[in-house]
Write a protein that holds these residues in place. Structure first.
Motif, PDB file in Angstrom:
ATOM      1  N   PHE B  15       0.816  -1.220   0.000  1.00 52.56           N
ATOM      2  CA  PHE B  15       0.000   0.000   0.000  1.00 52.56           C
ATOM      3  C   PHE B  15       0.850   1.270   0.000  1.00 52.56           C
ATOM      4  N   THR B  16       2.049   1.191   0.583  1.00 51.64           N
ATOM      5  CA  THR B  16       2.832   2.419   0.729  1.00 51.64           C
ATOM      6  C   THR B  16       3.851   2.621  -0.393  1.00 51.64           C
ATOM      7  N   LEU B  17       4.338   1.521  -0.978  1.00 48.92           N
ATOM      8  CA  LEU B  17       5.416   1.682  -1.953  1.00 48.92           C
ATOM      9  C   LEU B  17       5.048   2.499  -3.201  1.00 48.92           C
ATOM     10  N   PRO B  18       3.813   2.397  -3.709  1.00 50.47           N
ATOM     11  CA  PRO B  18       3.505   3.215  -4.898  1.00 50.47           C
ATOM     12  C   PRO B  18       3.732   4.707  -4.662  1.00 50.47           C
ATOM     13  N   ALA B  19       3.639   5.141  -3.415  1.00 48.42           N
ATOM     14  CA  ALA B  19       3.948   6.548  -3.129  1.00 48.42           C
ATOM     15  C   ALA B  19       5.395   6.710  -2.672  1.00 48.42           C
ATOM     16  N   MET B  20       5.900   5.723  -1.891  1.00 49.93           N
ATOM     17  CA  MET B  20       7.226   5.909  -1.302  1.00 49.93           C
ATOM     18  C   MET B  20       8.354   5.801  -2.330  1.00 49.93           C
ATOM     19  N   ILE B  21       8.173   4.946  -3.349  1.00 45.84           N
ATOM     20  CA  ILE B  21       9.256   4.808  -4.338  1.00 45.84           C
ATOM     21  C   ILE B  21       9.475   6.117  -5.107  1.00 45.84           C
ATOM     22  N   PRO B  22       8.427   6.699  -5.718  1.00 45.19           N
ATOM     23  CA  PRO B  22       8.678   7.985  -6.381  1.00 45.19           C
ATOM     24  C   PRO B  22       9.138   9.076  -5.417  1.00 45.19           C
ATOM     25  N   LEU B  23       8.621   9.047  -4.177  1.00 46.80           N
ATOM     26  CA  LEU B  23       9.086  10.053  -3.210  1.00 46.80           C
ATOM     27  C   LEU B  23      10.580   9.907  -2.970  1.00 46.80           C
ATOM     28  N   ALA B  24      11.032   8.684  -2.811  1.00 44.98           N
ATOM     29  CA  ALA B  24      12.453   8.446  -2.567  1.00 44.98           C
ATOM     30  C   ALA B  24      13.275   8.879  -3.776  1.00 44.98           C
ATOM     31  N   LEU B  25      12.775   8.530  -4.962  1.00 46.20           N
ATOM     32  CA  LEU B  25      13.523   8.757  -6.194  1.00 46.20           C
ATOM     33  C   LEU B  25      13.590  10.237  -6.568  1.00 46.20           C
ATOM     34  N   PHE B  26      12.480  10.948  -6.405  1.00 44.67           N
ATOM     35  CA  PHE B  26      12.416  12.327  -6.894  1.00 44.67           C
ATOM     36  C   PHE B  26      12.346  13.361  -5.783  1.00 44.67           C
ATOM     37  N   TRP B  27      12.471  12.930  -4.536  1.00 43.48           N
ATOM     38  CA  TRP B  27      12.354  13.886  -3.445  1.00 43.48           C
ATOM     39  C   TRP B  27      13.505  13.721  -2.454  1.00 43.48           C
ATOM     40  N   PHE B  28      13.614  12.542  -1.831  1.00 45.03           N
ATOM     41  CA  PHE B  28      14.609  12.377  -0.771  1.00 45.03           C
ATOM     42  C   PHE B  28      16.011  12.156  -1.325  1.00 45.03           C
ATOM     43  N   PHE B  29      16.123  11.316  -2.340  1.00 47.61           N
ATOM     44  CA  PHE B  29      17.440  11.096  -2.907  1.00 47.61           C
ATOM     45  C   PHE B  29      18.012  12.393  -3.519  1.00 47.61           C
ATOM     46  N   PRO B  30      17.213  13.154  -4.307  1.00 50.23           N
ATOM     47  CA  PRO B  30      17.743  14.421  -4.820  1.00 50.23           C
ATOM     48  C   PRO B  30      18.198  15.361  -3.711  1.00 50.23           C
ATOM     49  N   LEU B  31      17.469  15.347  -2.591  1.00 48.27           N
ATOM     50  CA  LEU B  31      17.868  16.229  -1.487  1.00 48.27           C
ATOM     51  C   LEU B  31      19.255  15.832  -0.967  1.00 48.27           C
ATOM     52  N   ALA B  32      19.438  14.522  -0.755  1.00 45.06           N
ATOM     53  CA  ALA B  32      20.745  14.049  -0.295  1.00 45.06           C
ATOM     54  C   ALA B  32      21.816  14.375  -1.337  1.00 45.06           C
ATOM     55  N   TYR B  33      21.459  14.218  -2.601  1.00 41.99           N
ATOM     56  CA  TYR B  33      22.406  14.424  -3.693  1.00 41.99           C
ATOM     57  C   TYR B  33      22.833  15.889  -3.780  1.00 41.99           C
ATOM     58  N   VAL B  34      21.890  16.806  -3.575  1.00 47.76           N
ATOM     59  CA  VAL B  34      22.242  18.221  -3.696  1.00 47.76           C
ATOM     60  C   VAL B  34      23.123  18.649  -2.517  1.00 47.76           C
ATOM     61  N   ILE B  35      22.908  18.021  -1.357  1.00 44.47           N
ATOM     62  CA  ILE B  35      23.796  18.306  -0.221  1.00 44.47           C
ATOM     63  C   ILE B  35      25.209  17.840  -0.574  1.00 44.47           C
ATOM     64  N   TYR B  36      25.308  16.623  -1.117  1.00 47.19           N
ATOM     65  CA  TYR B  36      26.600  16.079  -1.534  1.00 47.19           C
ATOM     66  C   TYR B  36      27.261  16.991  -2.574  1.00 47.19           C
ATOM     67  N   LEU B  37      26.483  17.410  -3.579  1.00 52.79           N
ATOM     68  CA  LEU B  37      27.055  18.239  -4.652  1.00 52.79           C
ATOM     69  C   LEU B  37      27.555  19.579  -4.129  1.00 52.79           C
ATOM     70  N   SER B  38      26.953  20.052  -3.042  1.00 48.05           N
ATOM     71  CA  SER B  38      27.361  21.372  -2.547  1.00 48.05           C
ATOM     72  C   SER B  38      28.773  21.341  -1.956  1.00 48.05           C
ATOM     73  N   PHE B  39      29.319  20.136  -1.742  1.00 46.08           N
ATOM     74  CA  PHE B  39      30.706  20.026  -1.261  1.00 46.08           C
ATOM     75  C   PHE B  39      31.675  19.695  -2.392  1.00 46.08           C
TER      76      PHE B  39
END
Lengths: 280, 292
Positions: B15-39
């Motif tokens: 029930f949760t993965l259809p929302a959590m997978i895109p959230l992880a892919l297009f929301w949480f991972f990009p956030l982590a990635y932009v923090i990484y890129l800022s260094f």
């Protein structure tokens, strides 16, 4: 006393009417400018209504760029996103309100954190990730990257919380599966919230510009806002064709104004629901 | 029993993965990635990224363009949020009593909000046309020479703010209409019995009771203002002389025009921090200072 009250009443009325006309005037100006000749549009002072309205300007603008394609792109992408969001927001909200599972706390806090992150700030990494997935310049990329909305999840969660527990328990005693309870009890009872979700999401996605423009370079995949904007920029390069640009703006805006007039009640109701959703 | 639990966990994932997978892919991972890129130092093209620690942040805080953008963003926030709230409330007060055709006026005033920002900004760029545009034609009737709305660094931001305010004031009005209708009538009547006039009644009864709405609108509009892009892109593209370049606009120029990914990411983090602080403030203040 009554004379004063009457005077105050008509002053009140006049002020409201004047303000409403002022707010709507840019739309009127767009339409009349679209009907003018290139000579008349450069006249000073401007005319309130064209001497000789050129209705064919709309047809000319429609074929001057692939607007039919742009608009179908927008409608298709927005509709697909609405369908997916209805499904995944409904299921997510159900799990958060009516299921017990170990990761519930983690998922809830992740969603709350996600709610604070401005979407635009992650467009750059999002672009890079979409590129790695080979989804740049595809309908799939346009749809998948917008297929979940935390606001939608909140909205539906709020609606599910207001459904009485007795109805759900009755379903559980009858041995109905989660999916049956969601589909036959909860969704019919919260139709209004789903209608709001569908409308708001559709409008938002039809209007969406920044992110779709960033991830599609292929003119065949452009959504209507990006298409209109390139028509505007090209019009500038060949000497501004303002009447045609205004005509193109008019038929870009028209479908939304029609949807709005037809569904006003739902949209205005959404205000209530969205205030509730963000408090939850 | 154990097995049952296991099945239940599996269903929850379904029930949760259809929302959590895109959230992880297009929301949480990009956030982590932009923090990484800022260094990192990276130009988008080269295969290697160079770790530079806090250099991007140091350079950002030494860059006058960053402070100019910060100033523009703050001006944009204040210059859009305050008028939107004030005009929205004013309109709601005017429309809250029953008048003939009230529903029609409400529709007209709200309609800009549903329309695409790009299309209406193009319409406004015609209104701002310096020679024969509507805005200057009106000014010239009053004997002014007119304003070069989008080319004058002193006026360009005002021009963009007017579009922004026009688009959102009706939206704020709808929230206030609901809030004002929810003010209990007996409180107003009690105030009237105490001899309070219209103005006192508004100040002492209505305004405090609708403060949650005011507070909600301020936060939402500020977050929106920090993320405004479409109208700037159509009307001025950040110019003239950077006078309408917000933090968000600076972020995209350094990312997609000058390809300084690390620098851009540092600016993005500043934006994230700003929005998170606003959200946290709304959580804290909302619970304490606001009447519910």
């Amino acid at each position: 006393m009554t004379v004063w009250r009457k005077l105050g009443g008509s002053a009140h009325y006049a002020i409201v009417a004047a303000l409403a006309v002022l707010m709507a005037f840019p739309f009127y100006w767009m339409v009349t400018s679209a009907l003018k000749t290139n000579d008349e549009i450069w006249q000073f002072p401007p005319t309130l209504w064209p001497h000789d309205p050129l209705w064919h300007n709309f047809a000319d603008a429609w074929v001057a760029a692939p607007f039919a394609r742009y608009m179908l792109n927008s409608i298709f992408v927005a509709a697909a996103i609405v369908v997916i969001q209805v499904i995944n927001s409904g299921m997510m909200a159900y799990a958060l309100t009516h299921m017990k599972f170990r990761l519930k706390g983690v998922f809830t806090s992740l969603i709350l954190i996600g709610y604070m992150i401005p979407a635009t700030a992650v467009y750059l990494p999002g672009y890079i990730i979409l590129g790695k997935l080979h989804l740049l310049d595809t309908y799939g990329g346009l749809i998948l990257s917008n297929c979940v909305s935390i606001f939608s999840i909140f909205l539906i969660r709020q609606a599910f919380l207001q459904v009485s527990h007795e109805m759900i328990e009755a379903g559980q005693i009858d041995g109905a599966s989660h999916f049956r309870i969601l589909w036959t009890i909860l969704i019919p009872l919260t139709r209004a919230s789903f209608a709001v979700l569908a409308l708001i999401t559709f409008i938002e996605q039809y209007n969406n510009y920044f992110w779709p423009m960033l991830i599609t370079k292929d003119p065949n995949l452009q959504l209507v806002s990006a298409g209109l904007r390139s028509f505007f920029v090209e019009g500038g390069a060949y000497g501004l064709k303002w009447p045609l640009i205004m005509a193109a703006s008019a038929f870009t805006i028209a479908p939304l104004l029609v949807i709005f007039v037809l569904t006003q009640k739902t949209i205005i109701q959404s205000v209530n629901l969205s205030a509730g959703a963000s408090k939850g | 029993m154990r097995k049952n639990n296991f099945a239940e966990e599996g269903k929850a994932l379904l029930f949760t993965l259809p929302a959590m997978i895109p959230l992880a892919l297009f929301w949480f991972f990009p956030l982590a990635y932009v923090i990484y890129l800022s260094f990192m130092e990276w130009d988008f093209m080269s295969p290697d990224k160079l770790f530079v620690g806090l250099d991007n942040y140091r350079e950002m805080f030494a860059d006058p363009a960053f402070f100019q953008s910060l100033r523009v963003s703050v001006l944009f926030c204040l210059g859009s949020v305050l008028p939107i709230i004030a005009i929205g409330l004013g309109l709601a007060l005017l429309l809250t009593s029953k008048i003939k055709g009230g529903a029609v006026y409400r529709t007209l005033i709200f309609s800009p909000w549903v329309t695409p920002t790009v299309a209406v900004s193009i319409v406004w760029s015609w209104i701002y046309e310096p020679e024969v545009g509507l805005a200057n034609s009106v000014l010239k009737m009053f004997g002014s020479d007119g304003i070069r709305w989008l080319e004058d660094p002193n006026w360009a931001l005002v021009g963009i703010l007017l579009v922004t305010i026009w688009k959102s004031a009706g939206w704020a009005m709808i929230f206030y209409l609901v809030a004002i209708r929810n003010v209990p009538n007996d409180l107003k009547e009690a105030a009237e019995l105490d001899g309070a006039g219209v103005w006192r009644k508004f100040l002492n009864v209505t305004l405090p009771l609708i403060s949650p709405t005011t507070f909600f609108l301020i936060i939402v509009q500020m977050v929106q203002a920090l993320q405004a892009y479409d109208q700037i892109n159509v009307l001025t593209q950040g110019g003239p002389a950077g006078s309408t370049r917000t933090l968000l606009y600076l972020y995209y120029q350094s990312a997609f025009t000058s390809f300084q990914i690390g620098q851009a990411s540092a600016v993005a983090i500043t934006l994230v921090v700003g929005c998170v602080l606003l959200s946290l403030a709304s959580g804290l203040v909302g619970r304490r200072a606001v009447h519910y």
